[in-house]
Design an enzyme around this catalytic site. Sequence first.
Site, PDB file in Angstrom:
ATOM      1  N   LYS A 115      14.802   4.196   0.563  1.00  0.00           N
ATOM      2  CA  LYS A 115      14.609   5.013   1.850  1.00  0.00           C
ATOM      3  C   LYS A 115      14.710   4.195   2.874  1.00  0.00           C
ATOM      4  CE  LYS A 115      11.125   8.046   3.776  1.00  0.00           C
ATOM      5  NZ  LYS A 115       9.694   8.529   3.913  1.00  0.00           N
ATOM      6  N   SER A 121       8.703  13.152   4.247  1.00  0.00           N
ATOM      7  CA  SER A 121       9.891  12.170   4.818  1.00  0.00           C
ATOM      8  C   SER A 121      11.087  11.715   3.751  1.00  0.00           C
ATOM      9  CB  SER A 121       9.317  11.279   5.779  1.00  0.00           C
ATOM     10  OG  SER A 121       8.769  10.193   5.391  1.00  0.00           O
ATOM     11  N   SER A 143       4.567  12.365   2.333  1.00  0.00           N
ATOM     12  CA  SER A 143       6.231  12.188   2.304  1.00  0.00           C
ATOM     13  C   SER A 143       6.782  11.954   0.939  1.00  0.00           C
ATOM     14  CB  SER A 143       6.519  11.151   3.430  1.00  0.00           C
ATOM     15  OG  SER A 143       6.386  11.538   4.477  1.00  0.00           O
TER      16      SER A 143
END
Length: 477
Positions: free
Chosen positions: A71, A148, A172
């Site tokens: 990520k 996220s 997230s």
Amino acid sequence: MELSEYADLDATALADLIRTGQVHPDEVARTAIAALQAVQPKVNGLVDGPFERPLDHAADGPFAGVPFAIKDLITHAAGVPTRSGTRLLGPGVPMPEDTLLMARFRRAGLATLGLTATPELGFNANTEAVATGSVRNPWDLDRSPGGSSGGSAALVAARALPVAHGNDGGGSIRIPAAACGLVGLKPSQGRVSPGPDYADPLLGLGIEFALTRTVRDCAGLLDAVHGHEPGDRYLLPDPVRSYADEVAAGSRRLRIALHTEPFSGNGSVDPRCVAAVESVGRTLEGLGHVVERAAPVLDAAAFDDANLVAWCSFLADGIDTICAALGIEAAPDSLEATTRACAELGRTMSAGDLYAAERVFNTARRAVATFHQSWDLVLTPTMNVPNTAAGYLNADDASLDARGWYDHIFSTAGFTALSNVTGNPAISLPLGSTEEGWPIGVQFVAPYAGEATLIAIAADLERALPWADRRPPVVAG
């Protein structure tokens, strides 16, 4: 290797094929690149890649040659530009070194093929940054994959990758796991190192790990990357046995508290999410566990006020640090509207505000720890809803101030942030579904350092309520 064969295999199975010489890692990488190229136009999960060849990695690690992505937030790889979902960093800033977790990913043998999308600086429960575009849920392209870590979740759910990195400051990892039908573990604070850049990201709320499709991948990867690094603030006890062994062993008889009212936020809970939790509770009773309705007593309003302080101060510090490092100013068109609003509020906060927030967090930690003296696990929905429509959580909405944005996010996710504050491990499992076929995530929270209990119960439920054959409409192969 055929694309359809690759899509059927989890990380453990792929590693076994590579280790035994049944398939060459270069062939697996080529197939993974083709899988990523196939789904990227539909889900938009990558912000960089797929790379022509994977980043360097150990050839003898437990996941040697297994395709992977990180990520684009917090964890970074030497020489690879990072953008963190914000226009403030332009086309990206190359990082001078690996984070300690990235080094562990490499030693585990994971073959990193790209960077996955994040909302701007991670403060959203969907993944639709202005800088990189909207990520879509492979179960329904009109829906969000959550956030996220939504880019990672979308690609793992679409079976373009067997596993991908994520991080979790308020849900997230777990929120996108729930929205995309995946296993999402947030380990205990200190179980996985955030160094060297951070000691306690987001005042200790931010935790690093990954999203997987199977419990055994989750366990094996945690075995590979957990552990203390020099300079880390926390030194957790080592597990009694490997997390992979917990998968096979299964769970002892547990006392499980079932709770379906949000711990934070002001949103209602979709009856389908409540029904999924209650159904899992009945399954657990059938497996011999004690399941009763119970929950720790918390001051939800004080909790939300303190959490807002943590998030806004973190955003303000992050933006100011970026600007100072690059010698730039944050122009109005370089940040989304709610990011600006949160950072502006964060800059008004004093040391006294931070200490006051920590007092609230301390009270919550102790209330939850005391509760866990009587209860082995807490069972809740992961989200208030199965998922959200694309665009519903619009971080560029200038009508929202910082508190309005916080309330908007956590009206959809009122169950996850508590374990970030307390440091407890929590896992989301895809144990329910809607009439549309969307997955519904169910969350378990264990006492601090109780990952073994989570993995054991998750493995039992994966056997009792298997999800491996469920596929979204958008899938590689």
